[in-house]
Design a protein around this motif. Structure first.
Motif, short mmCIF file in Angstrom:
data_model
loop_
_atom_site.label_atom_id
_atom_site.label_comp_id
_atom_site.label_asym_id
_atom_site.label_seq_id
_atom_site.Cartn_x
_atom_site.Cartn_y
_atom_site.Cartn_z
N SER A 72 27.38 -1.69 -5.05
CA SER A 72 26.01 -2.17 -5.11
C SER A 72 25.27 -1.23 -6.05
N ARG B 246 15.72 -3.17 -10.20
CA ARG B 246 16.53 -4.31 -9.79
C ARG B 246 17.59 -3.78 -8.85
N PHE C 112 21.06 -4.78 -6.65
CA PHE C 112 22.08 -5.82 -6.63
C PHE C 112 23.24 -5.41 -5.73
N TYR D 3 27.39 -9.44 -7.97
CA TYR D 3 26.28 -9.79 -8.84
C TYR D 3 26.72 -9.62 -10.29
N HIS E 204 25.45 -9.77 -14.30
CA HIS E 204 24.27 -9.79 -15.17
C HIS E 204 24.62 -9.18 -16.52
#
Length: 170
Positions: free
Chosen positions: A89, A116, A118, A122, A124
């Motif tokens: 994470s 942010r 996450f 996740y 991105h």
């Protein structure tokens, strides 16, 4: 009774009212607090920042029990590529400049102070679309051991893994 008093509004908008980050973060809020505390200590990270015209520059700023903190710089046009963070994470905090995060086919502009958070899974891409350099702070827990790179359309079937030490952080 004093315990019946409530304060309205966003507590993150008044960081001086938040409790200090614990010595050993445990929760997502603790890790976000650690990132905010490190971001506020400009004298500790600013002298370390460097810029690489070929690839994003990064420096491991700190490690702790079960986590690590990275400092990254981004010149205009530099990008992370679409990627995940394996079982880790994370908390991404913009320290200087402006970054654009692309996730779920949606761009989000991140100004200084933006965070942010996450979870594993996740995907991105982070890009410096601005005309000025940017600096960001990344906390990973557990420590980052892999960065699966994804095609532009985030196809899991076409995924390659970058091991730690290869020049791709995001």
């Amino acid at each position: 009774m004093l315990s019946d008093i409530q304060i309205g509004g966003d507590p993150l908008a008044a960081p001086h009212l938040l409790p200090p980050a614990p010595a050993h973060p445990v929760t997502v809020a603790d890790f976000a607090g650690l990132a905010r505390a490190l971001a506020a200590d400009r004298g500790a990270w600013a002298p370390l920042v460097d810029y690489d015209p070929v690839t994003r520059w990064y420096h491991r700023l700190r490690t702790g029990p079960g986590y690590e903190v990275w400092l990254l710089s981004w010149l205009p046009g530099q990008r992370s590529g679409a990627h995940g963070h394996g079982p880790s994470s994370g908390v991404l905090t913009v320290l200087e400049g402006e970054l654009t995060e692309h996730a779920n086919h949606t761009p989000r502009t991140l100004a200084p102070g933006a965070q942010r958070v996450f979870a594993p899974g996740y995907v991105h891409e982070v890009v410096n679309d601005a005309l000025t350099p940017a600096v960001s702070l990344h906390v990973y827990f557990p420590a980052l051991t892999e960065m699966p790179m994804h095609e532009e359309h985030h196809s899991a079937a076409r995924c390659a893994t970058r091991e730690i030490g290869e020049p791709a952080r995001g």
